[in-house]
Design an enzyme around this catalytic site. Structure first.
Site, PDB file in Angstrom:
ATOM      1  N   CYS A  49       0.959  -1.354  -0.028  1.00 21.17           N
ATOM      2  CA  CYS A  49      -0.135  -0.127   0.130  1.00 21.17           C
ATOM      3  C   CYS A  49       0.882   1.134  -0.077  1.00 21.17           C
ATOM      4  CB  CYS A  49      -0.986   0.024   1.208  1.00 21.17           C
ATOM      5  SG  CYS A  49      -2.069  -1.290   1.295  1.00 21.17           S
TER       6      CYS A  49
ATOM      7  N   GLU B 198       0.951   3.482   2.058  1.00 24.88           N
ATOM      8  CA  GLU B 198       1.450   4.114   3.097  1.00 24.88           C
ATOM      9  C   GLU B 198       2.957   3.225   3.676  1.00 24.88           C
ATOM     10  OE1 GLU B 198      -3.122   4.119   3.826  1.00 24.88           O
ATOM     11  OE2 GLU B 198      -1.619   3.054   2.628  1.00 24.88           O
TER      12      GLU B 198
ATOM     13  N   ARG C 132     -10.789  10.585  -5.341  1.00 26.67           N
ATOM     14  CA  ARG C 132     -11.519   9.751  -3.953  1.00 26.67           C
ATOM     15  C   ARG C 132     -11.268  10.425  -2.977  1.00 26.67           C
ATOM     16  NH1 ARG C 132      -9.799   4.134  -4.286  1.00 26.67           N
ATOM     17  NH2 ARG C 132      -7.961   4.964  -5.191  1.00 26.67           N
TER      18      ARG C 132
ATOM     19  N   CYS D 246      -5.695   0.494   5.319  1.00 23.14           N
ATOM     20  CA  CYS D 246      -6.272  -0.687   5.504  1.00 23.14           C
ATOM     21  C   CYS D 246      -5.761  -1.576   6.776  1.00 23.14           C
ATOM     22  CB  CYS D 246      -5.930  -1.607   4.543  1.00 23.14           C
ATOM     23  SG  CYS D 246      -4.076  -2.045   4.338  1.00 23.14           S
TER      24      CYS D 246
ATOM     25  N   CYS E  99      -1.908  -1.934   7.189  1.00 18.31           N
ATOM     26  CA  CYS E  99      -1.251  -0.806   7.210  1.00 18.31           C
ATOM     27  C   CYS E  99      -1.131  -0.157   8.673  1.00 18.31           C
ATOM     28  CB  CYS E  99      -1.669   0.266   6.246  1.00 18.31           C
ATOM     29  SG  CYS E  99      -1.034  -0.148   4.618  1.00 18.31           S
TER      30      CYS E  99
ATOM     31  N   TYR F 290      -3.249  -5.841  19.208  1.00 15.34           N
ATOM     32  CA  TYR F 290      -2.012  -6.635  19.628  1.00 15.34           C
ATOM     33  C   TYR F 290      -1.021  -5.677  19.176  1.00 15.34           C
ATOM     34  CZ  TYR F 290       1.595 -10.134  18.309  1.00 15.34           C
ATOM     35  OH  TYR F 290       2.816 -10.628  18.270  1.00 15.34           O
TER      36      TYR F 290
ATOM     37  N   TRP G  47       2.926  -5.816  18.772  1.00 13.44           N
ATOM     38  CA  TRP G  47       4.004  -6.815  18.386  1.00 13.44           C
ATOM     39  C   TRP G  47       5.012  -6.718  19.294  1.00 13.44           C
ATOM     40  CZ3 TRP G  47       9.394  -6.304  16.519  1.00 13.44           C
ATOM     41  CH2 TRP G  47       9.673  -7.411  16.090  1.00 13.44           C
TER      42      TRP G  47
END
Length: 141
Positions: free
Chosen positions: A54, A56, A82, A88, A91, A125, A127
């Site tokens: 993506c 980003e 747009r 998403c 990301c 979550y 990491w």
């Protein structure tokens, strides 16, 4: 309508890249991020049926390649007018893991707002919280 907490220059940069650099189906999104030292880094997505990066994530890599390892704000804009598009799920997770203090510009019914990335992933979550500590003596656990 934009609110006071929105980096208008960043939105304009992403919009310009989406307008001038996104062509066809391979590049449909542009992103722009402001580094902590004030620079703006831009990028476009690389769509591929296997799940190309993506916009980003392209910006994260481009920023690192330019020596900017800390981002403070990011925004993504779609081609063909747009407007601002939220990141998403993948990301959102990557941005949270790399930059937990990052602000993300998103469109809301009241206009554009800059939200903390943690607000886009409540109860997520993290990491770094789930990695094994490396033993200080160089041994294994």
């Amino acid at each position: 309508m934009h609110t006071q907490d929105v980096d208008e220059e960043l939105v304009a940069a992403a919009t310009e890249v989406a307008r001038t650099r996104c062509r066809g189906d391979n590049h449909t999104m542009a992103a722009a991020a402001r580094t902590t030292d004030g620079r703006i880094v831009t990028g476009v997505n690389a769509y591929h049926f296997t799940g190309g990066p993506c916009a980003e994530l392209v910006v994260v890599g481009a920023a690192a390649a330019q020596g900017a390892h800390d981002l403070e704000t990011i925004v993504a804009v779609g081609d063909r007018d747009r407007g601002v598009v939220p990141p998403c799920g993948r990301c959102r997770q990557v941005l949270l893991d790399y930059f937990p203090a990052l602000k993300v510009i998103v469109a809301t019914p009241a206009g554009l707002r800059a939200l903390p990335v943690t607000g886009l992933l409540p109860h997520t979550y993290v990491w770094a919280d789930h990695q094994l500590d490396t033993p200080s003596n160089g041994g294994t656990t």
